[in-house]
Enzyme design. Structure first.
Site: not given
Ligand code: UD1
Ligand code: CA
Length: 454
Positions: A11, A15, A22, A72, A77-78, A227, A386
């Site tokens: 990600g 923020r 990050k 990726q 998304g996760t 974040n 020196y």
């Molecule tokens: C996520 C969870 C949420 C949880 C929270 C806890 C999801 C949809 N939501 O939200 O339920 O309560 O974490 O911390 O999973 N990342 C990728 N690729 C992507 C998107 C994100 O590798 O395409 C990575 C980011 O780098 C990060 C992690 O996944 O390290 C979490 O992503 P982030 O956007 O911070 O999720 P949250 O909104 O915190």
């Molecule tokens: Ca997070």
């Protein structure tokens, strides 16, 4: 039984408002990513896989061969991030622990508990939750009547009623590998954001009538996610407290832990006291019975036992036992002070060894020098090491007495028992037991050494 950790770190971390990825922002001396990987070592048996995307070059370079990386691109998304690990892991592991790289306070034992829970679960996965009053934007855990997990609802789609739920999704999961790869492909694209959410995998298991278990954690601190930079400072403060507490329980005294800044990995022996506003960084190792601070910075430095270091800055230095330094002393790379050295205010030592019992009380610069035992370095002594192009070395014998304000123009050797008069500019080697004075200094007579030591 093979357990492999997959860390999602692709990600953008928008923020954070930073040009640094990050997951490379440091906490107590190590990047966020390091902390998570370290904790995962207690639970995983195989080399971890890190999903990289934004800043992938820097992150991959940092990781070196400590992890496999998969790219990726784009970041959808996760759930989509987790899918990227299939290519390197399919058929190679029994369990997959997936977690987010922005949760650096999670402990090894917590991941271990998660894996243990899953091993006893007949269902396809277990996840980590926490009960907390402040939801901090985390996904909410919806439970079925039988207590198993029914869904994770992200805050922005949660109903008012669901928003009241105090059980939150931490973001750590342990899956049976075979089931995971198949289920990831069934995660639907989120209609609102066009992304694939890992959290939607709960509903896939539920639809198949398979039980999802949760490990409920009670330590909210451990689940601080990062974040923003506000979160980063909160997490670092919490980690600092954890580090300081561990040292105190090991026999280290701290007058004010809140103003004592110790990096992860620093070692400190029993009965050492750390006074306020002291920073101990990097690979520093400190022995027993020392008094360090206040207002002191140590980086990559080794300190023996029973030393006193007051208001000084030490970097890449070695102190043996019973050294007494400061206030306002500075040791740079390659400074080695043997036991019983006394170094007072406004001294600087670089790439030099001060022999046992050397005294250097006031305003001196010693660079590229070796000083024999029990030599006295008078106030204002300078090694002129020196010449504008090269560094030259100075070798000073034992029991030498360097008078105040002496310039030692290197390369130079002073034999055992030599003496220099105040203000001498020494450009030629001085034989044993000889006094030199003047500018440039000339030998004027033989001198008696007060006491000879072996
Ligand atoms: C996520 C969870 C949420 C949880 C929270 C806890 C999801 C949809 N939501 O939200 O339920 O309560 O974490 O911390 O999973 N990342 C990728 N690729 C992507 C998107 C994100 O590798 O395409 C990575 C980011 O780098 C990060 C992690 O996944 O390290 C979490 O992503 P982030 O956007 O911070 O999720 P949250 O909104 O915190
Ligand atoms: Ca997070």
């Amino acid at each position: 039984m093979k357990v492999t950790a997959v860390l999602l770190a692709a990600g953008q971390g928008t923020r954070m408002k930073s040009s640094v990825p990050k997951v490379l922002h440091p906490l107590c001396g190590k990047p966020m990513l390091w902390h998570v990987l370290e904790a995962l070592k207690s639970a995983a048996t195989e080399k971890p896989v890190v999903v990289v995307g934004h800043g992938s070059e820097e992150v991959t370079q940092y990781l070196g061969d400590s992890a496999l990386t998969v790219l990726q691109e784009p970041q959808l998304g996760t759930g989509h991030a987790a899918m990227q690990a299939e290519a390197v892991l399919k058929g190679k592991t029994d369990y997959v622990v997936i977690t987010y790289a922005d949760m650096p306070l999670l402990r090894g034992e917590t991941f271990k508990r998660l894996v243990e829970t899953q091993r006893l679960n007949s269902g396809p996965f277990s996840l980590l939750t926490v009960i907390a009053d402040d939801p901090r934007g985390f996904g909410r855990i919806v439970r079925k009547e039988d207590g198993t997990v029914e869904a994770i609802v992200e805050e922005y789609v949660a109903t008012l009623e669901q928003q009241q739920i105090r059980e939150l999704n931490v973001g750590a999961y342990c899956f049976k590998a075979d089931w995971l790869w198949e289920a990831l492909n069934r995660i639907p694209k989120n209609p609102k954001k066009g992304e694939y959410y890992l959290t939607d995998i709960v509903e896939i298991a539920v639809r198949d009538n398979l039980p999802v278990q949760a490990v409920v954690h009670d330590d909210f601190i451990e689940t601080i996610g990062i974040n923003t930079r506000v979160h980063l400072s909160e997490a670092e403060a919490a980690l600092r407290q954890r580090i300081n507490r561990a040292h105190m329980l090991n026999g280290v005294s701290m007058m004010n832990p809140a103003s004592t800044y110790i990096d992860v990995g620093v070692k400190i022996g029993q009965d050492t006291t750390i006074l306020p506003n002291t920073y101990i960084h990097g690979t520093t190792e400190i022995g027993a019975g020392n008094v360090i601070g206040p207002n002191t910075i140590l980086r990559n430095t080794r300190v023996g036992n029973r030393c006193t270091i007051l208001a000084s800055v030490l970097e890449g230095a070695v102190l043996e036992d019973d050294v007494d330094m400061g206030p306002f002393a500075r040791l740079r790379k390659g400074a080695h002070l043997k036991s019983h050295v006394h170094m007072g205010n406004f001294g600087e030592v670089k790439d030099s060894t001060l022999g046992e019992g050397v005294k250097m009380g006031h305003f001196s610069y010693i660079g590229n020098a070796t000083i024999g035992a029990h030599t006295n370095i008078g106030a204002g002594t300078i090694t002129a090491n020196y010449d504008g192009e090269k560094k030259h070395s100075t070798t000073i014998g034992e029991d030498v007495f360097i008078g105040s304000d002496t310039m030692l123009v290197a390369p130079l050797k002073l034999g055992d028992g030599a003496r220099t008069g105040a203000g001498a500019v020494v450009t030629k080697n001085v034989p044993e037991d000889t006094l030199v004075v003047g500018m440039p200094a000339r030998a004027i007579r033989k001198v008696e050494r007060k006491q000879k030591r072996k």
